[in-house]
Each structure stands twice: as C-alpha cells, then as structure tokens.
Design an enzyme around this catalytic site. Structure first.
Site, PDB file in Angstrom:
ATOM      1  N   ASP A   8      93.457 -28.285   5.765  1.00  0.00           N
ATOM      2  CA  ASP A   8      93.534 -28.058   7.214  1.00  0.00           C
ATOM      3  C   ASP A   8      92.623 -26.883   7.573  1.00  0.00           C
ATOM      4  O   ASP A   8      91.849 -26.397   6.727  1.00  0.00           O
ATOM      5  CB  ASP A   8      94.997 -27.884   7.682  1.00  0.00           C
ATOM      6  CG  ASP A   8      95.604 -26.555   7.285  1.00  0.00           C
ATOM      7  OD1 ASP A   8      94.936 -25.772   6.547  1.00  0.00           O
ATOM      8  OD2 ASP A   8      96.736 -26.271   7.705  1.00  0.00           O
ATOM      9  N   CYS A  65      96.820 -26.522   2.480  1.00  0.00           N
ATOM     10  CA  CYS A  65      97.078 -25.992   3.820  1.00  0.00           C
ATOM     11  C   CYS A  65      97.544 -24.542   3.638  1.00  0.00           C
ATOM     12  O   CYS A  65      97.340 -23.970   2.559  1.00  0.00           O
ATOM     13  CB  CYS A  65      98.066 -26.855   4.607  1.00  0.00           C
ATOM     14  SG  CYS A  65      99.728 -26.951   3.939  1.00  0.00           S
ATOM     15  N   THR A  67     100.517 -23.122   3.310  1.00  0.00           N
ATOM     16  CA  THR A  67     101.512 -22.984   2.242  1.00  0.00           C
ATOM     17  C   THR A  67     101.462 -24.114   1.219  1.00  0.00           C
ATOM     18  O   THR A  67     102.067 -24.001   0.149  1.00  0.00           O
ATOM     19  CB  THR A  67     102.937 -23.015   2.843  1.00  0.00           C
ATOM     20  OG1 THR A  67     103.084 -24.269   3.528  1.00  0.00           O
ATOM     21  CG2 THR A  67     103.170 -21.864   3.805  1.00  0.00           C
ATOM     22  N   HIS A  98     105.381 -34.998 -16.957  1.00  0.00           N
ATOM     23  CA  HIS A  98     106.723 -35.583 -16.820  1.00  0.00           C
ATOM     24  C   HIS A  98     106.893 -36.421 -15.551  1.00  0.00           C
ATOM     25  O   HIS A  98     107.611 -37.420 -15.570  1.00  0.00           O
ATOM     26  CB  HIS A  98     107.784 -34.471 -16.801  1.00  0.00           C
ATOM     27  CG  HIS A  98     107.959 -33.798 -18.131  1.00  0.00           C
ATOM     28  ND1 HIS A  98     109.032 -32.991 -18.418  1.00  0.00           N
ATOM     29  CD2 HIS A  98     107.186 -33.798 -19.247  1.00  0.00           C
ATOM     30  CE1 HIS A  98     108.920 -32.535 -19.660  1.00  0.00           C
ATOM     31  NE2 HIS A  98     107.800 -33.001 -20.180  1.00  0.00           N
ATOM     32  N   HIS A 133     109.932 -40.440 -19.618  1.00  0.00           N
ATOM     33  CA  HIS A 133     109.496 -39.957 -18.303  1.00  0.00           C
ATOM     34  C   HIS A 133     109.099 -41.126 -17.390  1.00  0.00           C
ATOM     35  O   HIS A 133     109.292 -41.067 -16.180  1.00  0.00           O
ATOM     36  CB  HIS A 133     108.336 -38.972 -18.445  1.00  0.00           C
ATOM     37  CG  HIS A 133     108.670 -37.806 -19.326  1.00  0.00           C
ATOM     38  ND1 HIS A 133     109.669 -36.920 -19.006  1.00  0.00           N
ATOM     39  CD2 HIS A 133     108.171 -37.421 -20.523  1.00  0.00           C
ATOM     40  CE1 HIS A 133     109.757 -36.017 -19.970  1.00  0.00           C
ATOM     41  NE2 HIS A 133     108.867 -36.301 -20.905  1.00  0.00           N
TER      42      HIS A 133
HETATM   43  C1  RB5 Z   1      98.853 -23.889   9.945  1.00  0.00           C
HETATM   44  O1  RB5 Z   1      99.086 -22.827  10.786  1.00  0.00           O
HETATM   45  C2  RB5 Z   1     100.001 -24.034   8.954  1.00  0.00           C
HETATM   46  O2  RB5 Z   1     101.160 -24.464   9.606  1.00  0.00           O
HETATM   47  C3  RB5 Z   1      99.629 -25.008   7.873  1.00  0.00           C
HETATM   48  O3  RB5 Z   1      98.477 -24.572   7.241  1.00  0.00           O
HETATM   49  C4  RB5 Z   1     100.625 -25.223   6.743  1.00  0.00           C
HETATM   50  O4  RB5 Z   1     101.005 -24.020   6.166  1.00  0.00           O
HETATM   51  C5  RB5 Z   1     101.749 -26.096   7.006  1.00  0.00           C
HETATM   52  O5  RB5 Z   1     102.571 -26.395   6.118  1.00  0.00           O
END
Ligand code: RB5
Length: 145
Positions: A8, A65, A67, A98, A133
């Site tokens: 993203d 992204c 996180t 696995h 597995h």
């Molecule tokens: C973008 O602001 C953020 O929400 C996205 O990069 C991500 O972390 C979503 O899970």
C-alpha cells in the site's frame, strides 16, 4: 517459482527494497503494487495478489502494508490462500514448513528493511514438509466459509 509482491502507500519504499533484493537473488518477482505515496486501500491490492495465488498464476505472494495485518486479513478471504503476518524469521520458516503458507505479509511500520530481507530469505528457502502437516493443512482448507 513465481512471486508476486504488492503493497500500500505507506510501504512503497519497503516494497522497492524487497523487490530489488528478491530479484538480486535470481527469483522471478513481479510487482503489482503502487509505486507512489498517494493513499490507496490495501484490501484491493491484497485481493488482487491473493487471486493470482489462488489461480495458480503465482506460487508465493509478499504483501506489505503498515502492519501487515490488513493485507493478511484481506488475503485470507480468498479460498486456497494461507497468509501470515510475520516479524521474525522463525515463524516465516515454520509457516512454510508446517502450514504451507503461500502469502507472507509484514509491516513497513513494524520492521526495518534488513530484518524484512532476512524474513523473506528464510521464507523463500523453506519448503513445506508434507506428511502430518499436509493432513492439517487439508483440514484447514476444508473448513467451510
Ligand atoms: C494505512 O494507514 C494502514 O492502515 C495500512 O498500511 C495497514 O497498516 C493496515 O493494516
């Protein structure tokens, strides 16, 4: 092995670094993510890559992204996709060995580029071990939506 990478808007620089790294290792990796920092919606890019995995056009996906969580949640909506979010190499290795995970997600706001490279290298070197597995992965796949 064919790899699709996507991202993203907050993960453009991380994506570029990881794409270059994967290609420098001799892998076939195609970029489906945005290359500009204009805001985009991660589910669109996660679904697109997940469908390329489910169709068999690509073998592995790497989704980045902020996180990694949003990418993982969206990718796992597509049947046949087993996406994980990961911030260290041990889980990346075991997810391949696995769980036969086929989508690796991580967060550009969570880990640095060098750790991400190590996770990706570990992921790409690991192989599904099958056997008991495979039975469990088949059970995962047979859970009704
Ligand atoms: C973008 O602001 C953020 O929400 C996205 O990069 C991500 O972390 C979503 O899970």
């Amino acid at each position: 092995m064919k790899i699709v990478i996507s991202n993203d808007h907050v993960s453009v620089e991380m994506k570029k670094a990881i794409l270059k790294h994967i290609q420098s290792r001799g892998h076939d990796c195609v970029d489906y993510g945005p290359s500009l920092s204009e805001s985009v919606d991660y589910p669109i890019f996660a679904e697109q890559a997940a469908r390329l995995i489910a169709s068999g056009e690509f073998d592995q996906a790497i989704l980045i992204c902020g996180t990694g969580i949003g990418m993982m949640l969206a990718a796992n909506k597509v049947h046949g996709v087993r996406a994980i979010v990961c911030s260290e190499p041990y889980s990346a290795k075991l997810a391949r060995e696995h769980n036969n995970a086929n989508v690796l997600c991580f967060g550009s706001r969570v880990i640095g580029v060098e750790l991400a490279k190590l996770i990706v290298d570990t992921w790409l070197a690991a192989e599904f071990q099958g056997g008991r597995h495979a039975t469990r992965v088949n059970m995962l796949e047979s859970i009704a939506p």
